[in-house]
Scaffold this motif. Structure first.
Motif, short mmCIF file in Angstrom:
data_model
loop_
_atom_site.label_atom_id
_atom_site.label_comp_id
_atom_site.label_asym_id
_atom_site.label_seq_id
_atom_site.Cartn_x
_atom_site.Cartn_y
_atom_site.Cartn_z
N GLY A 1 14.19 12.60 -2.26
CA GLY A 1 15.00 13.24 -3.28
C GLY A 1 14.63 14.70 -3.52
N GLU A 2 15.31 15.28 -4.52
CA GLU A 2 15.07 16.67 -4.90
C GLU A 2 13.97 16.74 -5.95
N VAL A 3 13.13 17.74 -5.85
CA VAL A 3 12.07 17.95 -6.85
C VAL A 3 12.73 18.43 -8.14
N ILE A 4 12.47 17.72 -9.25
CA ILE A 4 13.10 18.06 -10.53
C ILE A 4 12.09 18.52 -11.57
N ALA A 5 10.79 18.37 -11.29
CA ALA A 5 9.76 18.84 -12.22
C ALA A 5 8.45 18.98 -11.47
N GLU A 6 7.63 19.95 -11.89
CA GLU A 6 6.34 20.18 -11.24
C GLU A 6 5.26 20.46 -12.27
N SER A 7 4.01 20.20 -11.87
CA SER A 7 2.87 20.44 -12.74
C SER A 7 1.68 20.87 -11.89
N ASP A 8 0.85 21.76 -12.46
CA ASP A 8 -0.37 22.19 -11.77
C ASP A 8 -1.54 21.25 -12.05
N LYS A 9 -1.36 20.33 -12.98
CA LYS A 9 -2.45 19.43 -13.34
C LYS A 9 -2.72 18.43 -12.22
N ARG A 10 -4.01 18.20 -11.95
CA ARG A 10 -4.42 17.19 -10.98
C ARG A 10 -5.52 16.34 -11.62
N PRO A 11 -5.22 15.10 -11.97
CA PRO A 11 -6.21 14.26 -12.64
C PRO A 11 -7.38 13.89 -11.74
N VAL B 1 0.88 -1.17 0.00
CA VAL B 1 0.00 0.00 0.00
C VAL B 1 0.91 1.21 0.00
N PHE B 2 0.68 2.15 -0.92
CA PHE B 2 1.58 3.30 -1.02
C PHE B 2 0.83 4.56 -1.45
N THR B 3 1.39 5.68 -1.07
CA THR B 3 0.80 6.98 -1.39
C THR B 3 1.66 7.67 -2.44
N VAL B 4 1.00 8.17 -3.49
CA VAL B 4 1.69 8.90 -4.55
C VAL B 4 1.36 10.39 -4.42
N ARG B 5 2.40 11.20 -4.42
CA ARG B 5 2.24 12.66 -4.45
C ARG B 5 2.18 13.09 -5.91
N LEU B 6 1.05 13.58 -6.32
CA LEU B 6 0.87 14.03 -7.70
C LEU B 6 1.38 15.46 -7.86
N GLY B 7 1.85 15.79 -9.07
CA GLY B 7 2.28 17.15 -9.36
C GLY B 7 3.76 17.40 -9.19
N GLN B 8 4.51 16.39 -8.73
CA GLN B 8 5.94 16.57 -8.55
C GLN B 8 6.70 15.31 -8.92
N ALA B 9 7.83 15.48 -9.60
CA ALA B 9 8.77 14.39 -9.84
C ALA B 9 10.03 14.68 -9.04
N THR B 10 10.65 13.64 -8.49
CA THR B 10 11.93 13.80 -7.77
C THR B 10 12.99 12.92 -8.42
N VAL C 1 2.17 9.09 -17.31
CA VAL C 1 0.99 8.75 -18.10
C VAL C 1 -0.12 9.78 -17.89
N LEU C 2 -0.27 10.23 -16.65
CA LEU C 2 -1.31 11.21 -16.32
C LEU C 2 -0.92 12.63 -16.69
N GLY C 3 0.35 12.83 -17.04
CA GLY C 3 0.81 14.15 -17.43
C GLY C 3 0.95 15.13 -16.29
N CYS C 4 1.18 14.60 -15.08
CA CYS C 4 1.26 15.49 -13.92
C CYS C 4 2.46 15.22 -13.02
N TYR C 5 3.28 14.22 -13.36
CA TYR C 5 4.41 13.78 -12.54
C TYR C 5 3.90 13.10 -11.25
N GLY C 6 4.80 12.40 -10.59
CA GLY C 6 4.42 11.74 -9.35
C GLY C 6 5.62 11.09 -8.67
N HIS C 7 5.53 10.97 -7.36
CA HIS C 7 6.55 10.23 -6.60
C HIS C 7 5.91 9.65 -5.33
N VAL C 8 6.58 8.67 -4.74
CA VAL C 8 6.06 7.98 -3.55
C VAL C 8 6.39 8.79 -2.30
#
Length: 301
Positions: free
Chosen positions: A92-102, A76-85, A190-197
């Motif tokens: 890790g360090e945030v390397i990309a961000e998006s305002d999109k929220r699917p 079971v895991f939680t994904v933070r949408l809108g940020q890639a690390t 895939v969702l076009g919004c980035y994501g990380h655990v």
């Protein structure tokens, strides 16, 4: 002359609910100390910040580790949408961000792409070896790490909660070698919004369930007492994914010497891997051929 390893000849499994902030190796060392065991290992690494089931094998049970490591597991895991690390998790360090929220329906529809036989690229900060070196070491040294995609079987991937627009909680059942961080990263793409655990918890692996686990505080409290020994599970539990064959006393004696031993008739097919037992205790693991088990691993009585 080789030095004799100190400790008790104790065998079995201790099922731990690993806390965050501790490596899997550190947990194994703590368990080995608490039980004064000569030998210990674990069946499947959890990242330091991950929690949940860590199956620790002791003594002869370490010979059954591959069968738990290769078994199906659930997270079971939680994904933070809108940020890639750069590590695909919150360390890790945030390397990309998006305002999109699917929307929820978009997320559920996208999950289908990650079920079944898929190809997955492990995170750059992982223990995968590249030319003999760990990927995370190369990444920390600033090298551009290229990791080849590898096959993964995903039995199930479902959305279990959406606490807020920025987060989604998922549950995944998969085979050996799956990286939850890669699922979060690829889902975000895939969702076009980035994501990380942000949170990860293993809830079961093969025959073991986190509901049956004990915490490290219990291990420390009961260290080096018979009360801690009482939590040990038999090494046979680690063989739950293999068929069992019963053998006679003569067959057990031959198997213990590394020779093929006669086993009682069963529905195990020729050439199939199985384990032999005598009076309820594991004797050997091997290949079934024409009424005999040809051992590949033998357990000390």
């Amino acid at each position: 002359m080789a030095r004799k390893r100190k400790g008790r000849d104790i065998s079995g499994w201790l099922i731990i609910d690993k806390p965050a902030g501790m490596t899997s190796t550190a947990v194994v060392n703590k368990v080995r100390w608490a039980l004064e065991a000569k030998k210990a290992g674990h069946a499947g690494t959890l990242d330091p910040e991950a929690t949940g089931l860590l199956a620790v094998a002791l003594g002869e049970a370490t010979k059954t580790v591959p069968y738990v490591t290769d078994a199906m597991k659930a997270y079971v895991f939680t994904v933070r949408l809108g940020q890639a690390t750069n590590t695909d998790d919150s360390e890790g360090e945030v390397i990309a961000e998006s305002d999109k929220r699917p929307a929820d329906d978009e997320i559920k529809a996208a999950l289908g792409r990650f079920v079944g036989d898929i190809m997955q690229v492990p995170p750059k900060f992982s223990a995968v070896k590249i030319d003999g070196q760990r990927a995370y070491k190369l990444a920390r040294d600033g090298e551009d790490v290229e990791i080849a995609a590898r096959p993964l079987w995903v039995e199930e991937l479902v959305m279990v909660d959406r606490p807020d627009p920025d987060h989604v909680v998922l549950e995944m059942t998969c085979g050996k070698g799956g990286y939850v961080r890669s699922i979060a990263r690829d889902l975000g793409e895939v969702l076009g919004c980035y994501g990380h655990v942000t949170e990860l918890r293993r809830i079961w692996a093969g025959p073991f369930d986190v509901e049956d686990a004990i915490g490290l505080e219990t291990v420390e409290e009961l260290a080096r007492t018979p009360e801690l020994d009482a939590y040990l599970r038999p090494l046979e539990d680690g063989l739950g994914e293999l068929p069992e064959l019963k053998c006679t006393a003569e067959g057990a004696a031959r198997l213990r010497h590394g020779n093929p031993g006669m086993v009682l008739a069963s529905d195990v097919e020729y050439g199939e891997e199985a384990w032999a037992s005598f009076q309820g205790r594991a004797v050997a693991v091997g290949t079934y051929k024409g009424g005999e088990l040809h051992p590949t691993r033998v357990f000390k009585p």
